[in-house]
Design an enzyme around this catalytic site. Structure first.
Site, PDB file in Angstrom:
ATOM      1  N   GLY A   9       0.822  -1.211   0.000  1.00 48.16           N
ATOM      2  CA  GLY A   9       0.000   0.000   0.000  1.00 48.16           C
ATOM      3  C   GLY A   9       0.853   1.257   0.000  1.00 48.16           C
ATOM      4  N   ALA A  10       1.933   1.233  -0.808  1.00 48.41           N
ATOM      5  CA  ALA A  10       2.929   2.320  -0.772  1.00 48.41           C
ATOM      6  C   ALA A  10       2.488   3.576  -1.507  1.00 48.41           C
ATOM      7  CB  ALA A  10       4.243   1.812  -1.370  1.00 48.41           C
ATOM      8  N   ASN A  11       1.366   3.529  -2.198  1.00 44.22           N
ATOM      9  CA  ASN A  11       1.001   4.652  -3.060  1.00 44.22           C
ATOM     10  C   ASN A  11       0.112   5.698  -2.385  1.00 44.22           C
ATOM     11  OD1 ASN A  11      -0.936   2.337  -3.423  1.00 44.22           O
ATOM     12  ND2 ASN A  11      -2.131   3.954  -4.372  1.00 44.22           N
ATOM     13  N   THR A  12      -0.304   5.448  -1.136  1.00 43.53           N
ATOM     14  CA  THR A  12      -1.233   6.389  -0.502  1.00 43.53           C
ATOM     15  C   THR A  12      -1.049   6.424   1.010  1.00 43.53           C
ATOM     16  OG1 THR A  12      -3.593   6.974  -0.342  1.00 43.53           O
ATOM     17  CG2 THR A  12      -3.075   4.644  -0.270  1.00 43.53           C
ATOM     18  N   GLY A  13      -1.483   7.521   1.625  1.00 42.76           N
ATOM     19  CA  GLY A  13      -1.532   7.608   3.085  1.00 42.76           C
ATOM     20  C   GLY A  13      -0.218   7.299   3.782  1.00 42.76           C
ATOM     21  N   GLY A  15       1.520   4.593   3.811  1.00 45.65           N
ATOM     22  CA  GLY A  15       2.474   3.884   2.954  1.00 45.65           C
ATOM     23  C   GLY A  15       3.291   4.836   2.102  1.00 45.65           C
ATOM     24  N   SER A 138      -3.574  -0.935  15.128  1.00 49.20           N
ATOM     25  CA  SER A 138      -4.432   0.229  15.269  1.00 49.20           C
ATOM     26  C   SER A 138      -4.933   0.306  16.704  1.00 49.20           C
ATOM     27  CB  SER A 138      -5.632   0.071  14.320  1.00 49.20           C
ATOM     28  OG  SER A 138      -6.682   0.943  14.663  1.00 49.20           O
ATOM     29  N   TYR A 163     -13.170  -4.977  11.781  1.00 48.24           N
ATOM     30  CA  TYR A 163     -11.946  -4.185  11.645  1.00 48.24           C
ATOM     31  C   TYR A 163     -11.065  -4.366  12.879  1.00 48.24           C
ATOM     32  CZ  TYR A 163      -8.754  -0.274  10.961  1.00 48.24           C
ATOM     33  OH  TYR A 163      -7.616   0.488  10.809  1.00 48.24           O
TER      34      TYR A 163
END
Length: 289
Positions: A9-13, A15, A138, A163
């Site tokens: 998930g390196a492309n957002t937030g 990450g 989390s 979650y």
């Protein structure tokens, strides 16, 4: 020799911020992303900011165990060792859905995909001098339990509980992985981190009371860049020990500079962690450690 890292998930937030922090330190980052066009955009954005960044995009769909296997094979065909694995990608309280293998989406993507990925990458991790696996948990790990009688929430789907279960599983996995690595006297360390209350696109699925409360919670939140600091510290701070859990140091761990924090009693239940590990091996049809 430059260090090699994989960030899911390196492309957002979180990450994306972690990828930038690693690139600044000359760590080569394999951006493991589901959406290649979004990953290309993120890569271009990082290169504008950090021209020296060494980035490689490898597609990874954590909702498919076969895709996880393909990713691991592709990585191992190109790289001999892996210094840092950041199990960052995640999904938060979506409507009920299943992965390609029939798992509840959050349990499958947030936890099981990463459980398998870590096992498949154990050899390159062992080949590095002092590798680290960082699993993202989390504050929601305190929302519930591991519901062994209905792990996939097939009877009564509660997206918050699901979650919470997925993030508790990630944390229990990080602790159990560290115990198993130590038992085999391996130099790989397993740590966990949580971002406090960070403003990322994970909040897009909020509904009902949680959505109504968002304006009141907002003053306690922090940017994705600040939220990424615990996982960055977990990956890079040489003083930390395997089994450490990092989070923000401020009020209720919502925001602030990263530090080692505690987690609840359930997350430290070794019997439960062992049972979860064994069930995860069955569900993934893969055993390790």
């Amino acid at each position: 020799m430059n260090k090699i890292a994989i960030i899911t998930g390196a492309n957002t937030g979180l990450g994306l911020e972690t990828t930038k922090a690693f690139a600044e330190k000359n760590i080569e980052v394999v951006m493991a992303c589901r959406n290649e066009s979004k990953a290309e955009k993120a890569k271009a954005e990082i290169l504008k900011e950090i021209p020296k960044a060494q980035l490689k995009i490898l597609p990874l769909d954590l909702s498919s165990l076969d895709a996880v296997r393909s990713f691991a094979e592709k990585f191992k065909s190109e790289y001999n060792c892996l210094d840092i694995l950041v199990n960052n990608a995640g999904l938060m309280i979506p409507p009920y859905g299943k992965t390609k293998d029939g798992f509840e989406l959050q349990f499958g993507i947030n936890y099981l995909g990463h459980f398998l990925l870590t096992g498949l990458l154990l050899e390159p991790l062992k080949n590095a001098a002092e590798a680290r696996v960082v699993s993202l948990s989390s504050l929601a790990h305190k929302w519930g339990d591991i519901y062994f009688e209905d792990l996939q929430f097939q009877n009564n789907y509660d997206k918050q509980k699901a979650y919470g279960q997925s993030k508790l599983a990630c944390l229990m996995f990080a602790y159990e992985l560290d115990r198993r690595l130590k038992a085999q006297q391996l130099s790989v360390k397993s740590l966990a981190a949580h971002p406090g209350l960070s403003r990322t696109n994970l909040f897009r699925h909020l509904t009902g009371m949680m959505k109504l409360l968002t304006p009141f919670v907002y003053p306690f939140t922090q940017s994705a860049k600040s939220g990424a600091q615990p996982q960055i510290k977990a990956a890079l701070d040489e003083k930390l020990a395997g089994g450490d859990y990092l989070g923000p140091s401020g009020f209720q761990e919502y925001s602030g500079k990263p530090k080692v924090v505690d987690s609840n009693a359930i997350s430290n239940d070794k019997e439960k962690a062992k049972r979860l590990w064994e069930i995860s091996e069955e569900l993934c049809n893969f055993q390790y450690l």
